[in-house]
Design a protein around this motif. Sequence first.
Motif, PDB file in Angstrom:
ATOM      1  N   ASN A 182       0.806  -1.227   0.000  1.00  0.00           N
ATOM      2  CA  ASN A 182       0.000   0.000   0.000  1.00  0.00           C
ATOM      3  C   ASN A 182       0.838   1.276   0.000  1.00  0.00           C
ATOM      4  N   ALA A 183       2.115   1.149   0.281  1.00  0.00           N
ATOM      5  CA  ALA A 183       2.980   2.326   0.327  1.00  0.00           C
ATOM      6  C   ALA A 183       3.368   2.759  -1.083  1.00  0.00           C
ATOM      7  N   THR A 184       3.682   4.061  -1.224  1.00  0.00           N
ATOM      8  CA  THR A 184       3.999   4.606  -2.546  1.00  0.00           C
ATOM      9  C   THR A 184       5.120   5.625  -2.443  1.00  0.00           C
ATOM     10  N   LEU A 185       6.033   5.555  -3.403  1.00  0.00           N
ATOM     11  CA  LEU A 185       7.087   6.556  -3.532  1.00  0.00           C
ATOM     12  C   LEU A 185       6.678   7.544  -4.611  1.00  0.00           C
ATOM     13  N   TYR A 186       6.652   8.840  -4.262  1.00  0.00           N
ATOM     14  CA  TYR A 186       6.283   9.891  -5.210  1.00  0.00           C
ATOM     15  C   TYR A 186       7.508  10.754  -5.527  1.00  0.00           C
ATOM     16  N   GLY A 187       7.575  11.208  -6.775  1.00  0.00           N
ATOM     17  CA  GLY A 187       8.655  12.094  -7.176  1.00  0.00           C
ATOM     18  C   GLY A 187       9.314  11.616  -8.457  1.00  0.00           C
TER      19      GLY A 187
END
Length: 218
Positions: A67-72
């Motif tokens: 469910n975790a997400t890395l943005y950028g």
Amino acid sequence: QIKDSFSFYSLIIVLTMNSRLLLLFICLCCCCHHHVFSIIEYNTPESPDWPSEQVWEEDLGSQLSPNATLYGPFTESSFEYSASCETLGTNAYAISDAGFGLCLHAPACQYEFCQDDDDDDNYSDPNLPVYSVEVHTLQDIQRSFQFARMHRIPVTVKSTGHSYHGASTAKDSLLIWMHRYPKNDTILENFEICNATNTNTNTTTAHHHQQRRRLHCD
């Protein structure tokens, strides 16, 4: 000023008269210099050691929980703060939930020193992270810190963004976004505090008190 100069030269004279003191003074200066400057040698996107987008994804993004997400990465051209955040007005929950974690309740803190760029005399650079990671587990947080430490990247932490002096954001940092991290709503019964049984059961207050006491007793 004369007094300060006299004190400085007096110190030099005393040190030169005692070789051991002089050697100790030099060692202390070298150690302090190394300690102070070694802890602020962070990489920036312009640094040769800054990880590529592929490294970010492989070493951090793909290692997170489902469910975790890395943005950028976020840049001035890829993330427009005014369109993503300032249009939300004073809706506190919407601000906390939007902008991949970059929106703040104090809009001026999108700039360094929380100085709005409307005043040309006080204009400062953007003060936003390069990446943010929406964490859902303890392991997500651990992996984020491990990645940042490995690549010498500063870390900022944000829960709701109610820091009105900009403590939850920093330029060229990795933001750990806690907004969707599971809240601690577990109620424990007959829990133990410092090897003593607590009879105050079925209360969230007692649980939080337990957590605080454990910090002091462990």
